[in-house]
Design a protein around this motif. Structure first.
Motif, short mmCIF file in Angstrom:
data_model
loop_
_atom_site.label_atom_id
_atom_site.label_comp_id
_atom_site.label_asym_id
_atom_site.label_seq_id
_atom_site.Cartn_x
_atom_site.Cartn_y
_atom_site.Cartn_z
N ARG A 85 0.83 -1.21 0.00
CA ARG A 85 0.00 0.00 0.00
C ARG A 85 0.86 1.26 0.00
NH1 ARG A 85 -5.03 1.03 0.91
NH2 ARG A 85 -6.54 -0.62 1.15
N SER A 118 -3.55 -2.90 -10.83
CA SER A 118 -4.15 -3.46 -9.61
C SER A 118 -3.07 -4.01 -8.69
CB SER A 118 -5.14 -4.57 -9.97
OG SER A 118 -4.44 -5.72 -10.39
N PRO A 174 -5.87 9.77 -4.87
CA PRO A 174 -6.55 8.59 -5.39
C PRO A 174 -8.05 8.87 -5.43
CG PRO A 174 -5.79 8.20 -3.14
CD PRO A 174 -5.35 9.59 -3.51
N GLN A 218 -7.99 -6.09 2.36
CA GLN A 218 -8.91 -4.96 2.45
C GLN A 218 -9.58 -5.05 3.81
OE1 GLN A 218 -10.16 -3.63 -1.03
NE2 GLN A 218 -10.88 -1.80 -0.01
N ALA A 229 -7.30 -5.18 -6.30
CA ALA A 229 -7.97 -3.88 -6.47
C ALA A 229 -7.09 -2.92 -7.26
CB ALA A 229 -8.30 -3.27 -5.11
N TYR A 279 -6.63 1.27 -8.67
CA TYR A 279 -6.91 2.63 -8.20
C TYR A 279 -6.61 3.65 -9.29
CZ TYR A 279 -7.10 0.25 -3.75
OH TYR A 279 -7.45 -0.61 -2.74
N GLN A 325 -11.61 3.50 -7.05
CA GLN A 325 -11.17 2.15 -6.71
C GLN A 325 -12.06 1.14 -7.41
OE1 GLN A 325 -11.55 1.06 -2.53
NE2 GLN A 325 -11.63 -1.08 -3.09
#
Lengths: 345, 377
Positions: free
Chosen positions: B152, B174, B207, B179, B197, B199, B210
């Motif tokens: 992240r 992705s 950002p 999560q 995922a 973004y 999503q």
């Protein structure tokens, strides 16, 4: 019968007299049967060859002839094709046929509805599956009705509004409202050759049609297509080739070639399968060499191999059903089934 | 973990990127007028909605997009990853791109930061390779979950900085992450899912969107990854964007739902774990674009890691009628194994005109479909 041969005849319209045409069809069916074929298909509109004495000059004349003949059109067709299928012991899909489904009158005009329908015959000569085309494109309307001014007196919605200014079609002395009526159902039939479904004309380019048929259990889709020139092979890839890939089915696509009602048609008749079970992983088992000439295309298919690829690569297990139940109602204009489903919070 | 977090700290990445070259605002291409207002909102009109998607007239009708084909290489130093992302971005911007699309699994490179990862046996199945460590309960999903804090901070820091410094929209591809929210579906409520995922980053660096992958590859299910159950469309000054992930484009339902919500440009990050075959590779965004008229932009992750071969050709796709060769392709990377940045111009006015003329949506037999779907699934 998990492994058998399918044959497509890529052919044109109204090349010869009805007698000579039937003689030629008998030759084709003899060859198909003798070479091990079990199922034979002809292209979109081809059945009209069997019911019209000669090629009509335009779409309106064709429709008028069909209207005049009424129910004898269907009976002639069913008798002829039932006999052919029974005589050769083949499953036979002899193209599609335009049929009058309803005639009504008002004080100012007549309303005539047509459907494009296909009939699958068993080796015993019985109709085992009947399917009406469910989507029409503008060129199909133009082919049959010709170019009509705004306020045109035809529609394909199945719910025809009264147009403000009805024009006279050539051949009609009284105002008519012509409707090309889309079918409202899709069916499959379970046979010793697997579960079969029919895809007609523009339906090949609407993914919903092949999806519904495959969810009904179809293993083999039989597609009848006719696309006017200019020929673009990518349009075929965007049609049944890709329906086969996303539904993991086999498909035989018979394409109309040559001239019909003033338009020139082209297409490469093909037999498709999921890439993984076709030579070179192309998704094509066999394909016509020419897009414009009559040709026979054939290939063997194996339902066992289809089952294997479906279990090895289970696309259907990964449908996102909660998503579809919530969202597809907005796409197809019906109430979503489960409004309570939540997502990432 | 603390050591890994320190090794990949945002300050280090920011300082590294601060030393790089960036174009001045005057160097921007003519399309840049699209980007002055970075406002992004969720968009929900139907396709048949007559209203213009950009009522304030922000959209000039043309967008230059870049589809990035990037090599997956395990990195031992986070700055190698940052450098790769910078170089792709710089090349795309130099080619005039307004919107950049990075591939799926675009932080898998960071697995290289884990000690011993490169010594794993070369198994096409990552779960099997992990089992060779002696812990048969350990799945690939557990590894991605463990690495999430690192993934992240590296991914978000890198793409926030690149989007802001270059002043472009970036869909960063992705990432597989844990999560920490709840997913409620028909099977119940599940906490702390590992998901795939993607973004979207605005030119401000924020950002702004999503998308969780909604259809998994069988191998991802084996890894313990969960799918999302929503599809989003984001209204930006460039157009209405959506970015379903890879396998989502195998299902026509995805594009029908997104287009009905107003999507005009659909970005599809991919990472295909298979040797390249033209026809198999065609089975994603290309056919979806033909049946549901939108522009499709596919990015690809390529290379070989831990015995898994990834191939693909980044490309920009459009309905046949909107492409010069009638083949549905506006641009495509030539080699399925090499890195590339391909760009193409998308003409939104032409797309809207095509939609109007083709009447694909107007002629859809909704009554027929409603009779059978969704009960049949």
């Amino acid at each position: 019968m998990g492994d058998y041969k399918l044959c497509c005849f890529q052919t044109g319209m109204f090349g010869d007299s009805r007698e000579n045409l039937l003689a030629e069809v008998r030759k084709q069916l003899t060859r198909a049967r003798d070479e091990g074929g079990k199922l034979v298909i002809y292209p979109q509109f081809w059945a009209l060859n069997l019911v019209c004495p000669e090629e009509p000059a335009d779409g309106i004349k064709l429709l008028k002839y069909l209207q005049k003949q009424g129910k004898t059109v269907r009976q002639t067709f069913l008798d002829t094709c039932g006999k052919l299928a029974g005589e050769f012991g083949l499953y036979l899909l002899p193209g599609s046929l335009l049929e009058v489904t309803d005639i009504s009158s008002t004080e100012t005009y007549d309303s005539i509805r047509f459907q494009n329908r296909a009939f699958l015959f068993s080796p015993q000569g019985q109709v085992i599956l009947e399917q009406a085309q469910t989507h029409f494109s503008s060129w199909e309307e133009e082919l049959l009705f010709g170019s009509v001014a705004p306020g045109n007196p035809y529609c394909t919605s199945g719910e025809c509004p009264d147009p403000p200014n009805l024009s006279l079609h050539q051949g009609y002395t009284w105002p008519v409202k012509l409707c090309l009526e889309p079918g409202d159902s899709l069916q499959v039939v379970n046979t010793p050759l697997g579960v079969l479904g029919l895809v007609l004309g523009t339906d090949a380019w609407y993914p919903e049609v092949s999806r519904i048929l495959s969810l009904q259990g179809a293993q083999v889709l039989l597609a009848l297509t006719a696309r006017p020139q200019p020929y673009n092979p990518w349009r075929q890839v965007a049609g049944m080739w890709q329906q086969v890939q996303q539904n993991q089915v086999y498909c035989a696509e018979a394409c109309l070639v040559g001239n019909f009602l003033g338009k020139s048609f082209a297409g490469q008749s093909s037999l498709y399968g999921p890439c993984e079970i076709t030579p070179g992983e192309t998704g094509v088992l066999s394909q016509a060499e020419s897009a414009t000439e009559p040709e026979k295309v054939e290939a063997r298919i194996s339902l066992e191999m289809l089952g294997e690829i479906r279990s090895r690569y289970p696309l259907r297990e990964h449908f996102n059903i909660p998503l579809y139940r919530r969202e597809l109602g907005r796409v197809y204009s019906f109430e979503p089934e489960d409004k309570s489903i939540l997502c990432l919070e | 973990m603390k050591y890994l977090l320190w090794q990949t700290r945002p300050a280090l990445i920011k300082a590294h990127l601060a030393k790089k070259l960036y174009p001045s605002p005057l160097d921007n291409n003519p399309h840049s007028e699209n980007k002055q207002n970075p406002g992004v909102t969720a968009h929900t009109p139907g396709l048949t909605d007559e209203s213009e998607p950009f009522p304030n007239g922000q959209n000039c009708g043309k967008v230059r997009v870049a589809a990035i084909q990037s090599r997956l290489t395990l990195v031992e130093n986070v700055l190698e990853y940052v450098d790769t992302m910078y170089l792709h971005t710089a090349e795309a911007v130099a080619k005039g791109a307004d919107l950049l699309v990075f591939p799926e699994d675009n932080a898998t490179q960071l697995l290289g930061l884990l000690p011993g990862i490169s010594n794993l046996p070369r198994e096409a199945n990552l779960n099997k390779a992990l089992a060779s460590l002696g812990d048969t309960q350990l799945s690939a999903g557990d590894v991605f979950s463990y690495l999430t804090p690192v993934t992240r901070q590296v991914y978000f820091t890198t793409f926030k900085e690149l989007a802001r410094r270059f002043g472009v929209y970036i869909m960063g591809g992705s990432i597989i992450i844990r999560q920490d929210g709840a997913i409620s579906n028909s099977q119940g409520t599940l906490q702390k899912q590992v998901v795939n995922a993607a973004y979207l980053f605005a030119p401000s660096g924020e950002p702004v969107g999503q998308q969780v992958k909604a259809h998994l590859l069988p191998v991802e299910a084996e890894w313990g990854i969960s799918c999302g159950c929503d599809l989003q469309v984001y209204s930006t000054p460039l157009g209405n964007l959506a970015f379903p992930v890879c396998m989502d484009a195998t299902y026509f339902e995805t594009f029908r739902i997104l287009a009905n919500r107003g999507a005009e440009i659909i970005l599809v990050p991919t990472a295909n774990p298979d040797r390249y075959n033209f026809w198999k590779a065609l089975r994603g965004a290309w056919p979806r674009v033909q049946e549901t008229p939108v522009y499709g932009v596919t990015s690809a992750l390529v290379g070989e890691v831990l015995g898994m071969e990834l191939t693909g050709r980044a490309g920009v796709f459009a309905p046949l009628e909107l492409t010069p060769n009638g083949d549905g392709v506006l641009a495509q990377a030539p080699d399925p194994h090499q890195e590339a940045v391909v760009v193409a111009d998308l003409d939104l006015k032409a797309l809207r005109q095509y939609r109007k003329e083709s009447q694909i949506w107007e002629r859809l037999n909704r009554k027929l479909v409603a009779k059978y779907l969704p009960e049949y699934y």
